[in-house]
Design a protein around this motif. Structure first.
Motif: not given
Length: 449
Positions: A278-285, A412-415
């Motif tokens: 999830e942290l990696l996905l947030l960084a990617r977003l 993550i959903a809002r991003d």
């Protein structure tokens, strides 16, 4: 080498522009003054020549002719080239050639002359009258005008230069203050702001824009530091538990207890792995949001995506009811849109009492698709409806930890919704808590015929 200062370049440009304008205007003024004076002298000479011709026609022409004011010479020549009358300064001089050049050169001196020649009929035959008018006044006026304009032009150029230098310096002083303040602001001084001038002009708007940018940088830095602190806190607890379990398993003699401890350590490892993902996905977003590139975009049927996602989750503790209309097509990434729906379903499962409902519809007027994920759990207080979208935010920290949540799913959903040009909000609906995602739709493909 061109001057590097804007103040210097502006002053030189203003002085050069004014100098060119003054040069053209001065040349035009000098030419106009001289032309007027020459026309006046020529008119006086012609008037005297006509008077002399009239005297000759009446037979009253004397051998010696008086000179009017501004007249250099007068000479009357008959058809045979004999001088029949002249001014005293031409007494005994030969007849002037065509245009009066011979005596003209002798009498001109340091000033220009205008020679007027007319022909008249007399009782004794035709005569030619030559009158030379002095252009001394025109020459003197031209010299004085040139000198005066040169002095005046120099004073004007100097005045413009001084005024432009001072005005430019005063106008650029706030810019220099802004530059100095920005240069002094470091990565730990983002709370500082540039001075805003009281005027309502471009420089004031520049200062306002700079302060808005600094505010965004400060907010971004604050979010980054909070994110790092929250991530460190979230990682510290499972890592400490994992280490304790492994140490106890290593030292405990009972194989059954050791097996249970290793199984617990495996669960914590899976939780850490999910948190890292999830942290990696947030960084990617975050990276995608800064660059403006959302990756591969393709038409996605939200209705099919909802049905497939709910089916793939299998049996749930609370049944999921799907109410989807016909095909609803949006443009985006199927993987990320599936993650948005999954996160909303996970959140609804954690808080539902008995049931979860997914509703999908379209608003043709606004061209948006509406995806609602509702649960019959406790309502969210109005003051917490934005807080729940913050990273690592949990309204019930203990329960979320037990369920494996890290407080990143809704963020993550809002991003993801934002990157797809949409929004994600919480609605105040009676009897349930509804998360609504709005996404722009794309035109449906034409039906096969």
């Amino acid at each position: 080498m061109a001057p590097r200062s804007v103040r210097t370049r502006t002053t030189l440009a203003a002085c050069a522009s004014v100098a060119v304008v003054l040069l053209v205007a001065s040349a035009a003024a000098v030419l106009l003054v001289r032309a007027n004076l020459e026309r006046s002298a020529e008119a006086d000479a012609r008037e005297q020549a006509e008077v002399v011709a009239g005297l000759a026609a009446d037979g009253r022409l004397d051998a010696f002719l008086p000179l009017d004011h501004g007249t250099d010479f007068v000479q009357v020549v008959d058809a045979g080239g004999r001088v029949v009358a002249a001014g005293q300064n031409l007494a005994g001089r030969p007849a002037l050639t065509q245009g009066g050049q011979s005596s003209h050169d002798l009498l001109r001196g340091e000033h220009h002359q205008s020679v007027t020649t007319i022909t008249a009929a007399t009782p004794t035959g035709p005569i030619t009258v030559h009158v030379g008018a002095s252009l001394r006044t025109a020459d003197d006026a031209e010299d004085v005008t040139r000198a005066a304009l040169a002095v005046l032009s120099g004073v004007l150029v100097l005045t413009v230069g001084v005024l432009t230098w001072r005005a430019t310096g005063r106008a650029l002083r706030p810019v220099e203050d802004i530059r100095a303040e920005v240069a002094a602001i470091g990565d730990r001084d983002l709370h500082r702001r540039v001075p805003e001038p009281p005027s309502d002009d471009e420089i004031a708007r520049l200062a306002d824009t700079m302060n808005a940018m600094l505010a965004r940088l400060e907010a971004a830095g604050t979010r980054q530091r909070r994110f790092i602190a929250d991530a460190s806190h979230e990682l510290r607890s499972p890592l400490a538990v994992l280490r304790t379990q492994l140490e106890v398993a290593l030292a405990h003699p009972d194989p059954q207890v050791r097996s249970d401890l290793v199984a617990g350590a495996l669960e914590d490892t899976e939780r850490l792995q999910a948190l890292a993902a999830e942290l990696l996905l947030l960084a990617r977003l975050d990276s995608t949001g800064r660059t403006g590139r959302t990756g591969p975009v393709e038409p996605v049927d939200l209705a099919e995506l909802v049905r497939n996602t709910v089916t793939a989750r299998g049996a749930e503790a609370h049944p999921v009811t799907v109410r989807a209309s016909a095909a609803v097509t949006v443009a985006g990434s199927p993987l990320w849109l599936g993650r948005l729906l999954t996160n909303l379903l996970d959140n609804a499962r954690r808080h539902a009492r008995n049931a979860v409902t997914v509703r999908l519809d379209t608003d043709r007027a606004s061209g948006t698709a509406t995806l609602d994920v509702a649960n019959d759990g406790p309502a969210i207080e109005p003051g917490d409806r934005e807080k729940i979208f913050e990273r690592f935010a949990r309204l019930d920290d203990a329960r979320s930890r037990d369920d494996g949540g890290a407080g990143l799913g809704l963020a993550i959903a809002r991003d993801i919704a934002t990157l797809h040009g949409g929004t994600l909000t919480v609605l105040d609906t009676p009897g349930e808590t509804t998360f609504r995602a709005r996404l722009p739709t794309t035109p449906a493909p034409p039906a096969d015929r």
